[in-house]
Design a protein around this motif. Structure first.
Motif: not given
Length: 332
Positions: A203-206, A116-117, A162-166
């Motif tokens: 903005d972070v997304v699982p 997304a960046f 966007t940046n991924l989380i768990g």
């Protein structure tokens, strides 16, 4: 295409690849990797290397694989920030070119994992990135890879997470990434301040939401489109993020003192002299990510409503998923 399409998944050992291998639906996944991999629910592992001609395979094996594959998910890539531009070329750009060549031979559409960046580099972006921005070479490589696919003429989609989380329900991830590392640092009370531009969303997304969207697109026969896997205007702001960090720290027996939020362009945010090296590194990364987000409009574009309606992606509050990610990371 068969009832259960055969999908070649590049980058199977990466965070996205490992998430996809846990989410397998009505597809047969071939886990393509050049190194060790947890095969998960893959039908088999295919040893190949997208940076090499013919993916590093002998011509007969290359042709046989192309005859078998119905769809390609291209998630292989150098994702580490801060490398020189030229280091991203072999995998992120030339590797995408070779994947497109393979897909053309196979008659297979490609589902490409971008970022997304790239919003910061598209026409009409709300700002520019500094030459020293740690994310810039990586983001440029992903945008160039998108153009390689577009020029190839191969049917394809582009997913821009966007940046991924768990995982949204468990917090699980195959390995910690920058969000988890910096969050742990904040939760330990190490941050003297947080540099964020006013109006930016965090903005972070699982990772499983991305995996579900990709798999549902394959199962639905989708072969074109750009999908922003972000929360956009639904994303939390920094105040919410810090409240979650404080809640997590309290559950771990720590009292997290209020952390000042400072504009990254303020001199106080730019002068990091005298601070520990790790602190300087994390503050610089946060400042650069804020610059990227601001250049992309402060609130990233999003396809989340479409992903929910068309692909059945569940509606998960990012704040809940973020807290679960913190809990999982602290329990490892």
């Amino acid at each position: 295409m068969s009832a259960r399409p055969v999908v070649l998944l590049t980058g199977a050992s990466g965070v996205v690849g490992q998430s996809l291998l846990r989410e397998v639906g009505e597809v047969e996944l071939l886990a393509a990797t050049r190194g060790p991999v947890e095969p998960g629910r893959a039908a088999r592992v295919v040893r190949c290397d997208v940076s090499l001609p013919l993916l590093g395979l002998e011509p007969p094996a290359y042709r046989a694989l192309a005859a078998e594959v119905d769809v390609v998910v291209h998630s292989a890539g150098l994702t580490e920030w801060g490398r020189p531009d030229e280091e991203y070329v072999p995998v992120n750009i030339e590797g995408t070119r070779r994947v497109a060549e393979f897909a053309e031979l196979a008659g297979a559409p490609v589902h490409f994992m971008s970022t997304a960046f790239v919003a910061a580099l598209l026409p009409g972006a709300g700002g520019t990135l500094s030459e020293t921005n740690v994310t810039a070479p990586y983001v440029r490589s992903k945008l160039l890879a998108e153009r390689v696919l577009a020029d190839s003429g191969v049917p394809h989609t582009v997913f821009r997470p966007t940046n991924l989380i768990g995982d949204s329900l468990t917090g699980w991830t195959s390995r910690g990434q920058i969000v988890q590392l910096i969050s742990d640092w904040i939760c330990r009370g190490r941050a003297p301040f947080i540099p964020v531009h006013e109006g930016n969303r965090i903005d972070v997304v699982p990772q499983d939401l991305l995996s579900k969207a990709v798999l549902r697109a394959i199962e639905g026969g989708v072969t074109s489109g750009e999908f922003w896997v972000t929360y956009g205007p639904e994303a939390m702001d920094m105040a919410q993020s810090l409240r979650i960090c404080a809640e997590h720290a309290a559950a771990r027996g720590r009292r997290l003192a209020p952390v000042p939020v400072i504009d990254p362009d303020d001199e106080r945010a730019r002068d990091l002299s005298g601070l520990p090296q790790l602190t300087r590194t994390y503050l610089s990364v946060l400042r650069d990510v804020s610059e990227v987000t601001r250049a992309g409009g402060g609130v990233l574009p999003t396809s989340m409503p479409e992903l929910r309606d068309s692909f059945g992606v569940p509606k998960i509050a990012d704040t809940d998923a973020y807290l679960r990610t913190l809990r999982f990371a602290s329990g490892r």
